[in-house]
Design a protein around this motif. Structure first.
Motif, PDB file in Angstrom:
ATOM      1  N   ALA A  38       0.834  -1.211   0.000  1.00 21.21           N
ATOM      2  CA  ALA A  38       0.000   0.000   0.000  1.00 21.21           C
ATOM      3  C   ALA A  38       0.866   1.257   0.000  1.00 21.21           C
ATOM      4  CB  ALA A  38      -0.934  -0.004   1.206  1.00 21.21           C
ATOM      5  N   ALA A  39       1.945   1.254   0.775  1.00 17.50           N
ATOM      6  CA  ALA A  39       2.823   2.424   0.827  1.00 17.50           C
ATOM      7  C   ALA A  39       3.537   2.640  -0.501  1.00 17.50           C
ATOM      8  CB  ALA A  39       3.824   2.272   1.968  1.00 17.50           C
ATOM      9  N   ALA A  40       3.905   1.546  -1.179  1.00 20.61           N
ATOM     10  CA  ALA A  40       4.550   1.667  -2.492  1.00 20.61           C
ATOM     11  C   ALA A  40       3.583   2.265  -3.508  1.00 20.61           C
ATOM     12  CB  ALA A  40       5.050   0.301  -2.964  1.00 20.61           C
ATOM     13  N   LYS A  41       2.330   1.822  -3.475  1.00 19.46           N
ATOM     14  CA  LYS A  41       1.319   2.383  -4.384  1.00 19.46           C
ATOM     15  C   LYS A  41       1.090   3.857  -4.092  1.00 19.46           C
ATOM     16  CE  LYS A  41      -0.994  -1.987  -5.174  1.00 19.46           C
ATOM     17  NZ  LYS A  41      -2.087  -2.860  -4.795  1.00 19.46           N
ATOM     18  N   ALA A  42       1.013   4.208  -2.807  1.00 20.72           N
ATOM     19  CA  ALA A  42       0.817   5.613  -2.435  1.00 20.72           C
ATOM     20  C   ALA A  42       2.008   6.464  -2.867  1.00 20.72           C
ATOM     21  CB  ALA A  42       0.593   5.736  -0.928  1.00 20.72           C
ATOM     22  N   ALA A  43       3.219   5.927  -2.727  1.00 24.72           N
ATOM     23  CA  ALA A  43       4.418   6.668  -3.141  1.00 24.72           C
ATOM     24  C   ALA A  43       4.431   6.868  -4.653  1.00 24.72           C
ATOM     25  CB  ALA A  43       5.673   5.925  -2.687  1.00 24.72           C
ATOM     26  N   ALA A  44       4.017   5.836  -5.403  1.00 26.87           N
ATOM     27  CA  ALA A  44       3.967   5.953  -6.865  1.00 26.87           C
ATOM     28  C   ALA A  44       2.932   6.993  -7.284  1.00 26.87           C
ATOM     29  CB  ALA A  44       3.654   4.597  -7.489  1.00 26.87           C
ATOM     30  N   THR A  45       1.781   6.991  -6.625  1.00 27.26           N
ATOM     31  CA  THR A  45       0.726   7.973  -6.918  1.00 27.26           C
ATOM     32  C   THR A  45       1.213   9.381  -6.600  1.00 27.26           C
ATOM     33  OG1 THR A  45      -0.986   6.338  -6.476  1.00 27.26           O
ATOM     34  CG2 THR A  45      -1.653   8.650  -6.383  1.00 27.26           C
ATOM     35  N   ALA A  46       1.898   9.531  -5.455  1.00 24.41           N
ATOM     36  CA  ALA A  46       2.417  10.851  -5.073  1.00 24.41           C
ATOM     37  C   ALA A  46       3.450  11.341  -6.070  1.00 24.41           C
ATOM     38  CB  ALA A  46       3.012  10.784  -3.673  1.00 24.41           C
ATOM     39  N   ALA A  47       4.303  10.434  -6.542  1.00 24.23           N
ATOM     40  CA  ALA A  47       5.325  10.824  -7.524  1.00 24.23           C
ATOM     41  C   ALA A  47       4.666  11.268  -8.819  1.00 24.23           C
ATOM     42  CB  ALA A  47       6.276   9.662  -7.770  1.00 24.23           C
ATOM     43  N   ALA A  48       3.636  10.534  -9.253  1.00 23.79           N
ATOM     44  CA  ALA A  48       2.940  10.875 -10.497  1.00 23.79           C
ATOM     45  C   ALA A  48       2.225  12.220 -10.366  1.00 23.79           C
ATOM     46  CB  ALA A  48       1.953   9.778 -10.866  1.00 23.79           C
ATOM     47  N   SER A  49       1.585  12.463  -9.217  1.00 26.24           N
ATOM     48  CA  SER A  49       0.851  13.724  -9.049  1.00 26.24           C
ATOM     49  C   SER A  49       1.794  14.907  -8.882  1.00 26.24           C
ATOM     50  CB  SER A  49      -0.124  13.633  -7.871  1.00 26.24           C
ATOM     51  OG  SER A  49       0.583  13.532  -6.665  1.00 26.24           O
ATOM     52  N   ALA A  50       3.041  14.640  -8.505  1.00 25.24           N
ATOM     53  CA  ALA A  50       4.031  15.711  -8.377  1.00 25.24           C
ATOM     54  C   ALA A  50       4.731  15.985  -9.700  1.00 25.24           C
ATOM     55  CB  ALA A  50       5.052  15.340  -7.303  1.00 25.24           C
ATOM     56  N   GLY A  51       4.250  15.337 -10.752  1.00 23.76           N
ATOM     57  CA  GLY A  51       4.822  15.591 -12.060  1.00 23.76           C
ATOM     58  C   GLY A  51       5.853  14.574 -12.489  1.00 23.76           C
ATOM     59  N   GLY A  52       6.109  13.593 -11.652  1.00 23.81           N
ATOM     60  CA  GLY A  52       7.061  12.539 -12.017  1.00 23.81           C
ATOM     61  C   GLY A  52       6.361  11.475 -12.838  1.00 23.81           C
ATOM     62  N   ALA A  53       7.146  10.595 -13.376  1.00 28.64           N
ATOM     63  CA  ALA A  53       6.568   9.496 -14.154  1.00 28.64           C
ATOM     64  C   ALA A  53       5.996   8.462 -13.193  1.00 28.64           C
ATOM     65  CB  ALA A  53       7.644   8.869 -15.028  1.00 28.64           C
ATOM     66  N   ALA A  54       4.813   7.996 -13.485  1.00 32.70           N
ATOM     67  CA  ALA A  54       4.213   6.940 -12.670  1.00 32.70           C
ATOM     68  C   ALA A  54       4.924   5.643 -12.976  1.00 32.70           C
ATOM     69  CB  ALA A  54       2.723   6.824 -12.971  1.00 32.70           C
ATOM     70  N   ALA A  55       5.250   4.914 -11.943  1.00 33.59           N
ATOM     71  CA  ALA A  55       5.929   3.630 -12.126  1.00 33.59           C
ATOM     72  C   ALA A  55       4.918   2.584 -12.587  1.00 33.59           C
ATOM     73  CB  ALA A  55       6.573   3.192 -10.821  1.00 33.59           C
TER      74      ALA A  55
END
Length: 168
Positions: A38-55
């Motif tokens: 769950a934390a990995a999914k949340a981190a990926a979502t946060a990275a994507a919403s911050a303009g990073g590429a979604a994993a």
């Protein structure tokens, strides 16, 4: 949306007898695989919403300590050691774990899981020896628990001396 910087994992089946009776259940609860997923999914979502590429694989973002990966504080146990050997240990002295019981084995498995699933430097296991709280609901302890002792001493205003170190 708030970013989670630290997650404290206190979830456990901590009664050794319960872990002995149903070790598979103890592993499912005590090994924080659902938490790290769950934390990995949340981190990926946060990275994507911050303009990073979604994993493509949410766990891939946890391959390094990015600012979106929260630190995990895992409450472990000193029962990952059998209590044999020398009396005093210093940080860094501890060798391989030799769990005292099924509870210790499940918590040692949790530590192994964190080392493999979470970035180095973004997790820590606190190997607590005594956790205190209200009377256990499964079976009453025939003596006051530490927190009850402290409450009694505080109410009475009695002087008390506490240990400096614990020998088990």
């Amino acid at each position: 949306r708030a970013r989670r910087t630290v997650v404290i994992n206190c979830v456990a089946i901590s009664t050794p007898a319960t872990c002995e009776r149903d070790y598979e259940r103890a592993l499912r609860v005590n090994v924080p695989a659902a938490l790290t997923d769950a934390a990995a999914k949340a981190a990926a979502t946060a990275a994507a919403s911050a303009g990073g590429a979604a994993a493509a694989d949410p766990a891939a973002i946890c391959g390094h300590a990015s600012p979106n990966v929260p630190a995990i504080v895992h409450v472990g146990t000193d029962q990952v050691y059998a209590g044999e050997g020398r009396a005093f240990w210093r940080e860094g002295d501890a060798g391989p774990a030799s769990p005292a019981n099924a509870y210790g084995r499940s918590k040692e498995a949790a530590e192994r899981h964190l080392r493999g699933a979470w970035p180095r430097g973004r997790h820590v296991s606190l190997r607590a020896s005594l956790i205190y709280g209200p009377q256990a609901p499964v079976q009453a302890v025939p003596r006051p628990l530490f927190v009850q002792f402290c409450a009694k001493v505080a109410r009475e205003g009695a002087p008390v001396t506490f240990f400096e170190d614990e020998w088990r």
